[in-house]
Design an enzyme around this catalytic site. Structure first.
Site, PDB file in Angstrom:
ATOM      1  N   HIS A 283      22.217  67.140  -4.550  1.00  0.00           N
ATOM      2  CA  HIS A 283      22.205  68.490  -5.136  1.00  0.00           C
ATOM      3  C   HIS A 283      22.982  68.527  -6.459  1.00  0.00           C
ATOM      4  O   HIS A 283      22.640  69.289  -7.356  1.00  0.00           O
ATOM      5  CB  HIS A 283      22.858  69.500  -4.183  1.00  0.00           C
TER       6      HIS A 283
ATOM      7  N   CYS B 182      17.260  72.318   4.392  1.00  0.00           N
ATOM      8  CA  CYS B 182      18.175  72.686   3.310  1.00  0.00           C
ATOM      9  C   CYS B 182      18.227  74.211   3.237  1.00  0.00           C
ATOM     10  O   CYS B 182      17.189  74.871   3.309  1.00  0.00           O
ATOM     11  CB  CYS B 182      17.654  72.109   1.999  1.00  0.00           C
ATOM     12  N   LEU B 183      19.432  74.749   3.072  1.00  0.00           N
ATOM     13  CA  LEU B 183      19.568  76.209   2.979  1.00  0.00           C
ATOM     14  C   LEU B 183      18.825  76.753   1.754  1.00  0.00           C
ATOM     15  O   LEU B 183      18.490  77.935   1.712  1.00  0.00           O
ATOM     16  CB  LEU B 183      21.045  76.611   2.920  1.00  0.00           C
TER      17      LEU B 183
ATOM     18  N   GLY C   6      26.067  71.521   5.499  1.00  0.00           N
ATOM     19  CA  GLY C   6      26.522  71.113   4.176  1.00  0.00           C
ATOM     20  C   GLY C   6      26.074  72.111   3.126  1.00  0.00           C
ATOM     21  O   GLY C   6      25.091  72.836   3.327  1.00  0.00           O
TER      22      GLY C   6
ATOM     23  N   GLN D 185      23.888  75.293  -5.193  1.00  0.00           N
ATOM     24  CA  GLN D 185      23.135  76.158  -4.281  1.00  0.00           C
ATOM     25  C   GLN D 185      23.631  77.601  -4.296  1.00  0.00           C
ATOM     26  O   GLN D 185      22.923  78.508  -3.877  1.00  0.00           O
ATOM     27  CB  GLN D 185      23.215  75.620  -2.844  1.00  0.00           C
TER      28      GLN D 185
ATOM     29  N   HIS E 202      22.488  63.895   0.969  1.00  0.00           N
ATOM     30  CA  HIS E 202      21.739  65.119   0.660  1.00  0.00           C
ATOM     31  C   HIS E 202      22.542  66.014  -0.291  1.00  0.00           C
ATOM     32  O   HIS E 202      22.013  66.518  -1.290  1.00  0.00           O
ATOM     33  CB  HIS E 202      21.424  65.831   1.980  1.00  0.00           C
ATOM     34  N   GLU E 203      23.834  66.202   0.018  1.00  0.00           N
ATOM     35  CA  GLU E 203      24.652  67.120  -0.796  1.00  0.00           C
ATOM     36  C   GLU E 203      24.947  66.540  -2.177  1.00  0.00           C
ATOM     37  O   GLU E 203      24.955  67.270  -3.171  1.00  0.00           O
ATOM     38  CB  GLU E 203      25.952  67.476  -0.075  1.00  0.00           C
TER      39      GLU E 203
END
Ligand code: NI
Length: 171
Positions: A138, A92-93, A46, A51, A134-135
């Site tokens: 963000h 997470c990236l 994701g 991000q 999670h996304e």
């Protein structure tokens, strides 16, 4: 198409509250394509627009097995129903090298617009439900580490500082 640079914690760009999209324009469609390419290249399941430094209310996800990819592109996603509780490891990236168990709803109903502006609703469970939560976080400036207990947060800060120092040594 392009692979975009991913911003890392503690960059302030990850802390913005992103406003609702009023229309789906070409820049949003182009960004969605680049975000999908960036997510698959990472690889990740994701990615949210903040991000990659973009203040757009847009996420991409693909939680399907690699052999049968299923890309979801969601504009203005929102959780309209929640049920149950799950406790699963997340990464997470934007927080590279760190993983932790996070409490989430185990089943959710999400509503969003696809890139054609069509309203979609989806019932999700398992990894996809976790990933959506999670996304969407963000888009409100929230990271998975914000859900940790204060003890785990301080452990995280110490470990992350070490990881960053190691990365700098390698560069
Ligand atoms: Ni993330």
């Amino acid at each position: 198409m392009a692979i975009l640079p991913v911003y890392h914690y503690p960059d302030e760009v990850l802390r913005q509250q992103v406003p609702l999209e009023k229309e789906i324009d070409q820049s949003l469609i182009d960004l969605a394509k680049d975000m999908a390419e960036t997510m698959y290249a990472a690889p990740g399941v994701g990615l949210a627009a903040p991000q990659v430094g973009e203040s757009r209310r847009l996420i991409v996800l693909d939680c399907a097995p690699k052999e049968s990819p299923r890309l979801i592109t969601a504009v203005n996603p929102e959780i309209v129903l929640r049920d149950g509780e799950s406790y699963q490891e997340e990464g997470c990236l934007s927080v590279p090298g760190y993983y932790a168990q996070v409490t989430r709803s185990s089943r959710i109903k999400v509503r969003y617009l696809d890139l054609e502006g069509k309203e979609m609703t989806m019932d999700c469970a398992g990894l996809l439900a976790v990933c959506f939560q999670h996304e969407i976080d963000h888009l409100d400036g929230v990271l998975f580490i914000d859900h940790l207990s204060s003890l785990k947060k301080s452990l995280f800060r110490r470990k992350y500082k070490k990881l960053q120092a190691q990365q700098e040594e390698r560069m």
